[in-house]
Enzyme design. Structure first.
Site, PDB file in Angstrom:
ATOM      1  N   LYS A 154       1.695   1.970  -5.138  1.00 12.00           N
ATOM      2  CA  LYS A 154       2.354   1.408  -6.329  1.00 12.00           C
ATOM      3  C   LYS A 154       1.551   1.625  -7.594  1.00 12.00           C
ATOM      4  CE  LYS A 154       3.136  -2.626  -4.356  1.00 12.00           C
ATOM      5  NZ  LYS A 154       3.069  -2.325  -2.922  1.00 12.00           N
TER       6      LYS A 154
ATOM      7  N   GLY B 208      -3.883  -4.924  -4.215  1.00 12.63           N
ATOM      8  CA  GLY B 208      -4.894  -3.973  -4.675  1.00 12.63           C
ATOM      9  C   GLY B 208      -4.191  -2.708  -5.073  1.00 12.63           C
ATOM     10  N   HIS B 209      -4.167  -2.422  -6.356  1.00 12.55           N
ATOM     11  CA  HIS B 209      -3.491  -1.228  -6.832  1.00 12.55           C
ATOM     12  C   HIS B 209      -4.532  -0.233  -7.342  1.00 12.55           C
ATOM     13  CE1 HIS B 209       0.400  -3.738  -7.525  1.00 12.55           C
ATOM     14  NE2 HIS B 209       0.119  -3.541  -6.266  1.00 12.55           N
TER      15      HIS B 209
ATOM     16  N   GLN C 164       2.429  -6.193  -2.946  1.00  9.26           N
ATOM     17  CA  GLN C 164       2.674  -6.120  -1.501  1.00  9.26           C
ATOM     18  C   GLN C 164       3.931  -5.273  -1.228  1.00  9.26           C
ATOM     19  OE1 GLN C 164       2.019  -9.703  -2.639  1.00  9.26           O
ATOM     20  NE2 GLN C 164      -0.073  -8.979  -2.544  1.00  9.26           N
TER      21      GLN C 164
ATOM     22  N   ASP D 210       0.817  -1.217   0.000  1.00 11.92           N
ATOM     23  CA  ASP D 210       0.000   0.000   0.000  1.00 11.92           C
ATOM     24  C   ASP D 210       0.850   1.267   0.000  1.00 11.92           C
ATOM     25  OD1 ASP D 210      -2.303  -1.677   0.181  1.00 11.92           O
ATOM     26  OD2 ASP D 210      -1.875  -1.893   2.311  1.00 11.92           O
TER      27      ASP D 210
HETATM   28  P1  IMP Z   1      -2.293 -12.992   2.350  1.00 12.01           P
HETATM   29  O1  IMP Z   1      -1.343 -12.469   1.343  1.00 12.01           O
HETATM   30  O2  IMP Z   1      -3.726 -12.798   1.974  1.00 12.01           O
HETATM   31  O3  IMP Z   1      -1.982 -14.401   2.750  1.00 12.01           O
HETATM   32  O4  IMP Z   1      -2.110 -12.109   3.689  1.00 12.01           O
HETATM   33  C1  IMP Z   1      -0.919 -12.138   4.467  1.00 12.01           C
HETATM   34  C2  IMP Z   1      -0.636 -10.765   5.039  1.00 12.01           C
HETATM   35  O5  IMP Z   1      -0.264  -9.893   3.981  1.00 12.01           O
HETATM   36  C3  IMP Z   1      -1.822 -10.101   5.735  1.00 12.01           C
HETATM   37  O6  IMP Z   1      -1.342  -9.304   6.807  1.00 12.01           O
HETATM   38  C4  IMP Z   1      -2.396  -9.210   4.655  1.00 12.01           C
HETATM   39  O7  IMP Z   1      -3.118  -8.122   5.196  1.00 12.01           O
HETATM   40  C5  IMP Z   1      -1.124  -8.748   3.973  1.00 12.01           C
HETATM   41  N1  IMP Z   1      -1.307  -8.360   2.562  1.00 12.01           N
HETATM   42  C6  IMP Z   1      -1.453  -9.174   1.491  1.00 12.01           C
HETATM   43  N2  IMP Z   1      -1.558  -8.469   0.356  1.00 12.01           N
HETATM   44  C7  IMP Z   1      -1.446  -7.186   0.699  1.00 12.01           C
HETATM   45  C8  IMP Z   1      -1.432  -5.963  -0.054  1.00 12.01           C
HETATM   46  O8  IMP Z   1      -1.528  -5.930  -1.290  1.00 12.01           O
HETATM   47  N3  IMP Z   1      -1.276  -4.829   0.674  1.00 12.01           N
HETATM   48  C9  IMP Z   1      -1.118  -4.834   2.022  1.00 12.01           C
HETATM   49  N4  IMP Z   1      -1.121  -5.945   2.753  1.00 12.01           N
HETATM   50  C10 IMP Z   1      -1.280  -7.108   2.110  1.00 12.01           C
END
Ligand code: IMP
Length: 426
Positions: free
Chosen positions: A16, A40-41, A223, A13
């Site tokens: 990007k 999520g972009h 991420q 976040d």
């Molecule tokens: P997962 O990727 O859904 O398995 O989540 C693992 C961790 O990564 C959690 O704390 C999510 O909130 C975080 N996370 C996954 N994708 C994103 C992203 O695009 N932005 C921010 N946090 C993310």
């Protein structure tokens, strides 16, 4: 060589979507290399707001080719919804969107298993996006996943699907969940996968061809560094390498092809989900950083809508990220959000168990007791003017940017002070 990568230097976040969109203006090809629809972009183009999860943000530029690389876990349901949502809003994607035949599929049971695993963890849950990311990477590493190449032969795909679903249902039952309706699930997924088949391609060969033709390739990380399964706040991380190394293994391009690594650093810090966050704030300051949710770019998850935890800029994190990614192009984002404060803090070291360190520790639990060492900088307390260069920023804002650059021992490539393409100083 004209290959560059773009990575987040915090917990995701970092903004990007906007910077990829700007860099895509100078790219011929944009590639997603890891993660999946957990990302999520958000990109704002005039009055139009695009929330992209799987498809590279380059899709918003008419002539850019977009690739989902082999390192991505791609959910057919989410992908087809996203393609549908873009139809009529961007130039036709046929012929300029490709999906790696080596990428793994996120199946409906992966999402159920994600939710069940989180439920079992209770108060120590990771706070995943429940998009099935972890369970799909588990299957990949366990060598029992389904890759997109298997969808080329639908009869074989059905067989593979049936076995995998029966296995998954057995586990779901063991975990106390509701097994999936085998027939309905199979028909639904087969129908969607069938429609996506024209996009499946050997993207490794394709990307090598593009590089040979001197096309400009941008590898779009998702991420952020602190969610990297190796370098982040393990176990409160995602299940892929979100760093520059993941851009390489997730695209099939060699490390020697990489010329620039663009690192994105938000002017403050946020994270969603659980896990350590040394500079986290609460109360009024956190609310000011987060915003109310009225704007798309306020600090609420693009994928889950969850309010993000917010805090001061952490330069220990930033230096760790600069090192493990080899960042040589630094982009600071969302500077405008800091315009509300009389003074600003930046963390330059941690005090853990009486010892001061500026290296990011492996032990996430030690961070629960870490005391950030702060430096206080003056705020500027005014709206940032439209400007094209950092030197045109109000003096205190330019000082803030320059302190970051000095700490990280690198120049600043851009400063973003609003969601629009034009709200950027170079
Ligand atoms: P997962 O990727 O859904 O398995 O989540 C693992 C961790 O990564 C959690 O704390 C999510 O909130 C975080 N996370 C996954 N994708 C994103 C992203 O695009 N932005 C921010 N946090 C993310």
């Amino acid at each position: 060589m004209t290959v560059s990568a773009l990575v987040g230097m915090q917990w995701g976040d970092e903004g990007k979507g906007k910077i990829v969109d700007i860099l895509a203006g100078n790219a011929d090809v944009v590639v997603r290399c890891q993660g999946g629809a957990n990302a999520g972009h958000t990109v704002v183009l005039g009055q139009d707001v695009f929330a992209l999860h799987l498809i590279p943000s380059g899709i918003l530029r008419d002539d850019v080719v977009c690739v989902i690389g082999n390192g991505v876990v791609a959910d057919p349901v989410r992908l087809s919804e996203e393609l549908e949502g873009l139809r009529g809003r961007v130039k036709d994607v046929d012929g300029r969107f490709f999906l790696s035949d080596r990428a793994h599929m996120v199946m409906p049971w992966h999402k159920s298993l994600d939710a069940l695993a989180e439920g079992k963890l209770g108060s120590s849950s990771i706070g995943t996006t429940k998009q099935g990311i972890g369970p799909t990477y588990i299957d990949k590493v366990k060598r029992s996943g389904i890759r997109w190449n298997q969808a080329r032969d639908i009869d074989n795909f059905r067989k593979r699907f049936q076995t995998a679903l029966a296995d998954a249902n057995a586990v779901i039952k063991l975990l106390g969940g509701d097994p999936m309706d085998e027939r309905e699930t199979e028909e639904r997924v087969v129908d969607i996968v069938g429609k996506l088949r024209p996009y499946i391609a050997d993207t490794v060969a394709m990307l090598h061809r593009f590089v040979r033709e001197e096309k400009r390739v941008l590898l779009e990380g998702a991420q952020g560094t602190m969610l990297d399964v190796d370098f982040g706040t393990y176990p409160f991380v995602t299940s892929s390498n979100t760093t520059a190394g993941g851009c390489i293994t997730g695209s099939g391009l060699p490390p020697t092809a990489l010329r620039d690594v663009h690192g994105l650093l938000k002017a403050f810090t946020s994270r969603v989900g659980s896990g350590p966050f040394p500079t986290e704030l609460d109360g009024r300051e956190a609310e000011l950083l987060r915003g109310t949710g009225a704007n798309q770019w306020d600090e609420f998850g693009t994928t889950t809508g969850r309010p993000r935890r917010c805090g001061w800029l952490d330069l220990v994190v930033a230096r760790h990220a600069a090192r493990v990614n080899g960042v040589n192009r630094l982009h600071i984002t969302k500077l405008d959000i800091l315009s509300q404060f009389d003074e600003l803090k930046v963390c330059t070291a941690y005090r853990i168990g009486g010892q001061e360190t500026s290296d990011f520790p492996a032990d996430s639990w030690s961070l629960e007791d870490c005391e950030p060492v702060y430096e206080t900088l003056p705020g500027w307390k005014c709206d940032l003017p439209a400007c094209k260069a950092v030197a045109e920023l109000p003096e205190a804002a330019a000082n803030y940017v320059n302190r970051i650059a000095q700490f990280l021992e690198m120049d600043v490539a851009s400063v973003s002070y609003g969601p629009g393409r034009e709200q950027t100083a170079f």
